[in-house]
Design a protein around this motif. Structure first.
Motif, PDB file in Angstrom:
ATOM      1  N   ALA A  76       4.475  32.889 -18.495  1.00  0.00           N
ATOM      2  CA  ALA A  76       4.035  31.524 -18.787  1.00  0.00           C
ATOM      3  C   ALA A  76       3.442  30.868 -17.549  1.00  0.00           C
ATOM      4  O   ALA A  76       2.437  30.144 -17.631  1.00  0.00           O
ATOM      5  N   MET A  77       4.054  31.112 -16.389  1.00  0.00           N
ATOM      6  CA  MET A  77       3.526  30.542 -15.149  1.00  0.00           C
ATOM      7  C   MET A  77       2.125  31.042 -14.865  1.00  0.00           C
ATOM      8  O   MET A  77       1.217  30.251 -14.556  1.00  0.00           O
ATOM      9  N   PHE A  78       1.920  32.353 -14.962  1.00  0.00           N
ATOM     10  CA  PHE A  78       0.602  32.910 -14.667  1.00  0.00           C
ATOM     11  C   PHE A  78      -0.447  32.431 -15.661  1.00  0.00           C
ATOM     12  O   PHE A  78      -1.577  32.099 -15.281  1.00  0.00           O
ATOM     13  N   ALA A  79      -0.089  32.387 -16.949  1.00  0.00           N
ATOM     14  CA  ALA A  79      -1.044  31.945 -17.964  1.00  0.00           C
ATOM     15  C   ALA A  79      -1.487  30.512 -17.700  1.00  0.00           C
ATOM     16  O   ALA A  79      -2.691  30.206 -17.719  1.00  0.00           O
ATOM     17  N   ALA A  80      -0.529  29.619 -17.445  1.00  0.00           N
ATOM     18  CA  ALA A  80      -0.860  28.222 -17.204  1.00  0.00           C
ATOM     19  C   ALA A  80      -1.575  28.038 -15.867  1.00  0.00           C
ATOM     20  O   ALA A  80      -2.471  27.189 -15.744  1.00  0.00           O
ATOM     21  N   SER A  81      -1.207  28.824 -14.881  1.00  0.00           N
ATOM     22  CA  SER A  81      -1.828  28.691 -13.558  1.00  0.00           C
ATOM     23  C   SER A  81      -3.298  29.084 -13.595  1.00  0.00           C
ATOM     24  O   SER A  81      -4.152  28.393 -13.036  1.00  0.00           O
ATOM     25  N   PHE A  82      -3.615  30.186 -14.252  1.00  0.00           N
ATOM     26  CA  PHE A  82      -5.017  30.597 -14.346  1.00  0.00           C
ATOM     27  C   PHE A  82      -5.830  29.592 -15.165  1.00  0.00           C
ATOM     28  O   PHE A  82      -6.977  29.280 -14.828  1.00  0.00           O
ATOM     29  N   GLU A  83      -5.233  29.086 -16.236  1.00  0.00           N
ATOM     30  CA  GLU A  83      -5.948  28.115 -17.073  1.00  0.00           C
ATOM     31  C   GLU A  83      -6.240  26.830 -16.318  1.00  0.00           C
ATOM     32  O   GLU A  83      -7.329  26.251 -16.440  1.00  0.00           O
ATOM     33  N   SER A  84      -5.279  26.374 -15.521  1.00  0.00           N
ATOM     34  CA  SER A  84      -5.433  25.089 -14.844  1.00  0.00           C
ATOM     35  C   SER A  84      -6.134  25.198 -13.487  1.00  0.00           C
ATOM     36  O   SER A  84      -6.374  24.173 -12.843  1.00  0.00           O
ATOM     37  N   THR A  85      -6.447  26.407 -13.078  1.00  0.00           N
ATOM     38  CA  THR A  85      -7.177  26.578 -11.814  1.00  0.00           C
ATOM     39  C   THR A  85      -8.597  27.062 -12.084  1.00  0.00           C
ATOM     40  O   THR A  85      -9.520  26.271 -12.185  1.00  0.00           O
ATOM     41  N   PHE A  86      -8.775  28.345 -12.248  1.00  0.00           N
ATOM     42  CA  PHE A  86     -10.116  28.911 -12.415  1.00  0.00           C
ATOM     43  C   PHE A  86     -10.835  28.340 -13.646  1.00  0.00           C
ATOM     44  O   PHE A  86     -11.993  27.924 -13.560  1.00  0.00           O
ATOM     45  N   ASN A  87     -10.154  28.335 -14.790  1.00  0.00           N
ATOM     46  CA  ASN A  87     -10.812  27.851 -16.004  1.00  0.00           C
ATOM     47  C   ASN A  87     -11.153  26.364 -15.917  1.00  0.00           C
ATOM     48  O   ASN A  87     -12.223  25.932 -16.352  1.00  0.00           O
ATOM     49  N   THR A  88     -10.233  25.595 -15.352  1.00  0.00           N
ATOM     50  CA  THR A  88     -10.498  24.166 -15.204  1.00  0.00           C
ATOM     51  C   THR A  88     -11.643  23.926 -14.222  1.00  0.00           C
ATOM     52  O   THR A  88     -12.513  23.073 -14.458  1.00  0.00           O
ATOM     53  N   TYR A  89     -11.653  24.671 -13.131  1.00  0.00           N
ATOM     54  CA  TYR A  89     -12.718  24.511 -12.142  1.00  0.00           C
ATOM     55  C   TYR A  89     -14.088  24.821 -12.750  1.00  0.00           C
ATOM     56  O   TYR A  89     -15.068  24.098 -12.518  1.00  0.00           O
ATOM     57  N   VAL A  90     -14.164  25.894 -13.534  1.00  0.00           N
ATOM     58  CA  VAL A  90     -15.440  26.270 -14.160  1.00  0.00           C
ATOM     59  C   VAL A  90     -15.915  25.168 -15.102  1.00  0.00           C
ATOM     60  O   VAL A  90     -17.091  24.787 -15.094  1.00  0.00           O
ATOM     61  N   LYS A  91     -14.991  24.628 -15.899  1.00  0.00           N
ATOM     62  CA  LYS A  91     -15.383  23.574 -16.833  1.00  0.00           C
ATOM     63  C   LYS A  91     -15.779  22.291 -16.109  1.00  0.00           C
ATOM     64  O   LYS A  91     -16.635  21.543 -16.580  1.00  0.00           O
ATOM     65  N   MET A  92     -15.175  22.057 -14.947  1.00  0.00           N
ATOM     66  CA  MET A  92     -15.459  20.829 -14.217  1.00  0.00           C
ATOM     67  C   MET A  92     -16.713  20.933 -13.364  1.00  0.00           C
ATOM     68  O   MET A  92     -17.584  20.052 -13.402  1.00  0.00           O
TER      69      MET A  92
END
Length: 265
Positions: A76-92
């Motif tokens: 759960a930590m890894f899934a949320a961490s990747f979503e809130s870092t790399f994926n969020t950065y790309v969308k932003m």
């Protein structure tokens, strides 16, 4: 912090629905790697290293039974961490998705809260898939890895764990201007948590101040809760749940504040 408003449920839900709609198109390819990685750890350490652990195992459990719930929490930590870092950065920064969203009646607070919830949702989905695999493996090998009906509370717990780590990941994302800086976050934050939060060995066996430091880290409490639910919880698990709720609530508005400064300028 005066400029930050409380996210609206309607706006938050709409952004969450957008993410869910897109996820439906690639969920199979996204799900498989998140099942394979913890299974590899379970096989290499639980079965491989576990063969060298003394017959009594750890705390009266076999070694594979001991690490399986901890791997749920780390998944759960890894899934949320990747979503809130790399994926969020790309969308932003790259796709400029957030710039487009905030031109609608949806505001920044709704966007960030929805990303928290979405990261938690992905963490719960991946973790529930892994939980199902653990249950099947326990039957196949006649060594139950999940031994309590309280395990039905693990999926909502994984949602909370995901939201908690989404808050920390989004906070880091809101403060950096280059994607390569995530190497520091994963090397200096995520990896130490993975190694020193009681997944693979009891932290209490370490000399002071390691156990005391571990108590103040989020994954330590997440591992405790998943392990307790897997074997039958004691009242002390409520302290771990309360710690995670307080930690998440304390940091909840900080990423929103910094993301607002970046998106509304």
């Amino acid at each position: 912090m005066d400029a930050v408003r409380i996210p609206s449920p309607r706006g938050t839900l709409r952004v969450w629905q957008r993410n869910a709609t897109i996820f439906r198109k690639y969920w199979k390819t996204a799900l498989l790697p998140n099942l394979f990685e913890p299974l590899l750890y379970l096989a290499a350490l639980g079965l491989g290293l576990g063969a060298f652990i003394q017959a009594g195992g750890v705390g009266g459990q076999s070694y594979v039974q001991y690490i399986a719930p901890g791997l749920l929490a780390s998944n759960a930590m890894f899934a949320a961490s990747f979503e809130s870092t790399f994926n969020t950065y790309v969308k932003m920064k790259i796709e400029r998705v957030y710039d487009a969203i905030v031109t609608t009646p949806v505001n920044v607070e709704d966007v960030v809260a929805a990303e928290y919830l979405w990261a938690g949702t992905r963490a719960a989905l991946y973790g529930t898939g892994f939980l199902s695999v653990l249950a099947v493996l326990g039957v196949v090998f006649d060594e139950p890895l999940i031994r309590s009906f309280w395990a039905i509370l693990i999926p909502p717990t994984l949602l909370l764990i995901g939201v908690m780590f989404s808050v920390t990941g989004t906070l880091f994302t809101s403060l950096i201007d280059r994607i390569d800086l995530y190497a520091y976050y994963f090397t200096l934050v995520v990896t130490p948590l993975f190694l020193f939060s009681g997944i693979f060995f009891p932290i209490t066996d370490f000399p002071a101040p390691v156990p005391q430091i571990a108590w103040f880290t989020p994954l330590y409490h997440a591992v405790n809760v998943c392990r307790e639910l897997a074997i039958g919880p004691s009242p002390g698990v409520l302290v771990d749940v309360a710690w995670m709720l307080v930690f998440t609530a304390a940091l909840f508005l900080l990423p929103i504040y910094f993301m607002r400064k970046r998106l509304i300028s």
